[in-house]
Design a protein around this motif. Structure first.
Motif, PDB file in Angstrom:
ATOM      1  N   PRO A 129       0.825  -1.211   0.000  1.00  0.00           N
ATOM      2  CA  PRO A 129       0.000   0.000   0.000  1.00  0.00           C
ATOM      3  C   PRO A 129       0.863   1.268   0.000  1.00  0.00           C
ATOM      4  CG  PRO A 129       0.040  -0.974   2.188  1.00  0.00           C
ATOM      5  CD  PRO A 129       0.825  -1.890   1.287  1.00  0.00           C
ATOM      6  N   ARG A 130       0.405   2.248  -0.771  1.00  0.00           N
ATOM      7  CA  ARG A 130       1.067   3.556  -0.777  1.00  0.00           C
ATOM      8  C   ARG A 130       0.005   4.606  -1.039  1.00  0.00           C
ATOM      9  NH1 ARG A 130       5.726   4.675  -4.926  1.00  0.00           N
ATOM     10  NH2 ARG A 130       4.086   5.525  -6.223  1.00  0.00           N
ATOM     11  N   ASP A 131      -0.092   5.555  -0.145  1.00  0.00           N
ATOM     12  CA  ASP A 131      -1.074   6.639  -0.279  1.00  0.00           C
ATOM     13  C   ASP A 131      -2.484   6.109  -0.486  1.00  0.00           C
ATOM     14  OD1 ASP A 131       1.023   8.490  -0.031  1.00  0.00           O
ATOM     15  OD2 ASP A 131       1.370   8.490  -2.197  1.00  0.00           O
ATOM     16  N   GLY A 132      -2.854   5.071   0.256  1.00  0.00           N
ATOM     17  CA  GLY A 132      -4.208   4.540   0.201  1.00  0.00           C
ATOM     18  C   GLY A 132      -4.509   3.626  -0.969  1.00  0.00           C
ATOM     19  N   GLN A 133      -3.516   3.351  -1.817  1.00  0.00           N
ATOM     20  CA  GLN A 133      -3.713   2.453  -2.948  1.00  0.00           C
ATOM     21  C   GLN A 133      -2.592   1.424  -2.985  1.00  0.00           C
ATOM     22  OE1 GLN A 133      -4.182   4.528  -6.615  1.00  0.00           O
ATOM     23  NE2 GLN A 133      -6.217   5.228  -6.081  1.00  0.00           N
ATOM     24  N   TRP A 134      -2.875   0.310  -3.650  1.00  0.00           N
ATOM     25  CA  TRP A 134      -1.858  -0.728  -3.813  1.00  0.00           C
ATOM     26  C   TRP A 134      -0.986  -0.387  -5.012  1.00  0.00           C
ATOM     27  CZ3 TRP A 134      -0.929  -4.402  -0.310  1.00  0.00           C
ATOM     28  CH2 TRP A 134      -1.925  -4.670   0.637  1.00  0.00           C
ATOM     29  N   THR A 135       0.306  -0.543  -4.833  1.00  0.00           N
ATOM     30  CA  THR A 135       1.252  -0.373  -5.932  1.00  0.00           C
ATOM     31  C   THR A 135       2.059  -1.664  -6.052  1.00  0.00           C
ATOM     32  OG1 THR A 135       3.007   1.028  -6.831  1.00  0.00           O
ATOM     33  CG2 THR A 135       3.017   0.692  -4.463  1.00  0.00           C
ATOM     34  N   GLY A 136       2.399  -2.027  -7.278  1.00  0.00           N
ATOM     35  CA  GLY A 136       3.078  -3.293  -7.474  1.00  0.00           C
ATOM     36  C   GLY A 136       4.293  -3.182  -8.363  1.00  0.00           C
ATOM     37  N   THR A 137       5.186  -4.136  -8.190  1.00  0.00           N
ATOM     38  CA  THR A 137       6.403  -4.220  -8.980  1.00  0.00           C
ATOM     39  C   THR A 137       6.606  -5.664  -9.414  1.00  0.00           C
ATOM     40  OG1 THR A 137       7.368  -2.454  -7.629  1.00  0.00           O
ATOM     41  CG2 THR A 137       8.877  -3.710  -8.999  1.00  0.00           C
ATOM     42  N   ALA A 138       7.036  -5.839 -10.656  1.00  0.00           N
ATOM     43  CA  ALA A 138       7.352  -7.173 -11.172  1.00  0.00           C
ATOM     44  C   ALA A 138       8.834  -7.456 -10.928  1.00  0.00           C
ATOM     45  CB  ALA A 138       7.036  -7.258 -12.656  1.00  0.00           C
ATOM     46  N   TRP A 139       9.104  -8.668 -10.495  1.00  0.00           N
ATOM     47  CA  TRP A 139      10.475  -9.118 -10.224  1.00  0.00           C
ATOM     48  C   TRP A 139      10.700 -10.433 -10.946  1.00  0.00           C
ATOM     49  CZ3 TRP A 139      13.405  -5.763  -7.552  1.00  0.00           C
ATOM     50  CH2 TRP A 139      12.735  -4.774  -6.832  1.00  0.00           C
ATOM     51  N   VAL A 140      11.930 -10.667 -11.331  1.00  0.00           N
ATOM     52  CA  VAL A 140      12.293 -11.933 -11.956  1.00  0.00           C
ATOM     53  C   VAL A 140      13.536 -12.465 -11.252  1.00  0.00           C
ATOM     54  CG1 VAL A 140      12.940 -13.112 -14.073  1.00  0.00           C
ATOM     55  CG2 VAL A 140      11.349 -11.186 -14.159  1.00  0.00           C
ATOM     56  N   ALA A 141      13.406 -13.668 -10.713  1.00  0.00           N
ATOM     57  CA  ALA A 141      14.544 -14.338 -10.085  1.00  0.00           C
ATOM     58  C   ALA A 141      15.116 -15.325 -11.097  1.00  0.00           C
ATOM     59  CB  ALA A 141      14.103 -15.066  -8.828  1.00  0.00           C
ATOM     60  N   HIS A 142      16.427 -15.334 -11.192  1.00  0.00           N
ATOM     61  CA  HIS A 142      17.119 -16.279 -12.072  1.00  0.00           C
ATOM     62  C   HIS A 142      18.433 -16.630 -11.412  1.00  0.00           C
ATOM     63  CE1 HIS A 142      19.105 -12.553 -13.247  1.00  0.00           C
ATOM     64  NE2 HIS A 142      17.915 -12.077 -13.560  1.00  0.00           N
ATOM     65  N   ASP A 143      19.278 -17.383 -12.106  1.00  0.00           N
ATOM     66  CA  ASP A 143      20.508 -17.867 -11.472  1.00  0.00           C
ATOM     67  C   ASP A 143      21.487 -16.755 -11.093  1.00  0.00           C
ATOM     68  OD1 ASP A 143      21.264 -17.236 -14.056  1.00  0.00           O
ATOM     69  OD2 ASP A 143      22.160 -19.185 -14.489  1.00  0.00           O
ATOM     70  N   ARG A 144      21.286 -15.545 -11.600  1.00  0.00           N
ATOM     71  CA  ARG A 144      22.175 -14.436 -11.261  1.00  0.00           C
ATOM     72  C   ARG A 144      21.592 -13.504 -10.200  1.00  0.00           C
ATOM     73  NH1 ARG A 144      21.651 -15.294 -16.288  1.00  0.00           N
ATOM     74  NH2 ARG A 144      20.404 -13.460 -16.756  1.00  0.00           N
ATOM     75  N   GLY A 145      20.420 -13.831  -9.668  1.00  0.00           N
ATOM     76  CA  GLY A 145      19.826 -13.000  -8.636  1.00  0.00           C
ATOM     77  C   GLY A 145      18.400 -12.593  -8.975  1.00  0.00           C
ATOM     78  N   VAL A 146      17.973 -11.455  -8.426  1.00  0.00           N
ATOM     79  CA  VAL A 146      16.617 -10.955  -8.623  1.00  0.00           C
ATOM     80  C   VAL A 146      16.703  -9.551  -9.216  1.00  0.00           C
ATOM     81  CG1 VAL A 146      14.428 -10.384  -7.486  1.00  0.00           C
ATOM     82  CG2 VAL A 146      15.793 -12.302  -6.654  1.00  0.00           C
TER      83      VAL A 146
END
Length: 167
Positions: A129-146
């Motif tokens: 949540p941020r400022d009363g709303q949901w905010t999202g981020t996409a992440w990708v994990a692989h053999d070199r990290g995230v």
């Protein structure tokens, strides 16, 4: 052949609706989430289906573990519907930022390290949540990290909507 590293995550309207509904109805004091099902093509992952936590999910203010039987049922339905496969997970951080925690990163590495699962990358959507709303981020994990990935919300299209949402 290993797919290219994921740089873009596309979320269909049906998958976005499932996540939005869960965010509206869930207890915001605890984490919630579900599996992500879709297709990996070149450097893009398209999420066609997002799951809900399921009745036996474990939810605390700082931890979420999906209901495995529920997730398997959703995965079976998605594969039968359009060939979608398990590509990752989404979850909330009700009191934090939309970045993977150390526990999240360890989970992604564990999934990558399990040869039976066959992951070359694990896609994660983290929402906070941020400022009363949901905010999202996409992440990708692989053999070199995230690493972060671009997150795109696909516009409704009759062909895209043919794949129903899963709960």
């Amino acid at each position: 052949m290993n797919p290219q590293p994921v740089t873009t995550v596309r979320l269909t309207p049906a998958a976005a609706r499932t996540v939005a509904t869960e965010l509206r109805t869930a207890d915001h004091a605890t984490e919630t989430g579900g599996i992500l099902l879709g297709h990996h093509s070149a450097d893009v992952v398209t999420i066609h289906h997002a799951g809900t936590p399921g009745p036996a999910a474990v939810r605390t203010p700082t931890y979420f573990l999906r209901d495995r039987a529920h997730a398997q049922m959703l995965a079976d339905q998605a594969f039968a519907a359009d060939g979608s496969v398990w590509i990752g997970e989404w979850h909330t951080h009700p009191t934090g930022r939309p970045i993977p925690s150390a526990r999240d990163t360890a989970t992604y590495q564990q999934l990558l390290g399990d040869p039976e699962l066959g992951f070359t990358s694990v896609v994660a959507l983290t929402l906070a949540p941020r400022d009363g709303q949901w905010t999202g981020t996409a992440w990708v994990a692989h053999d070199r990290g995230v690493a972060t990935a671009a997150l795109e919300l696909l516009k409704p299209h009759p062909r895209n909507e043919a794949t129903g949402r899963l709960h």
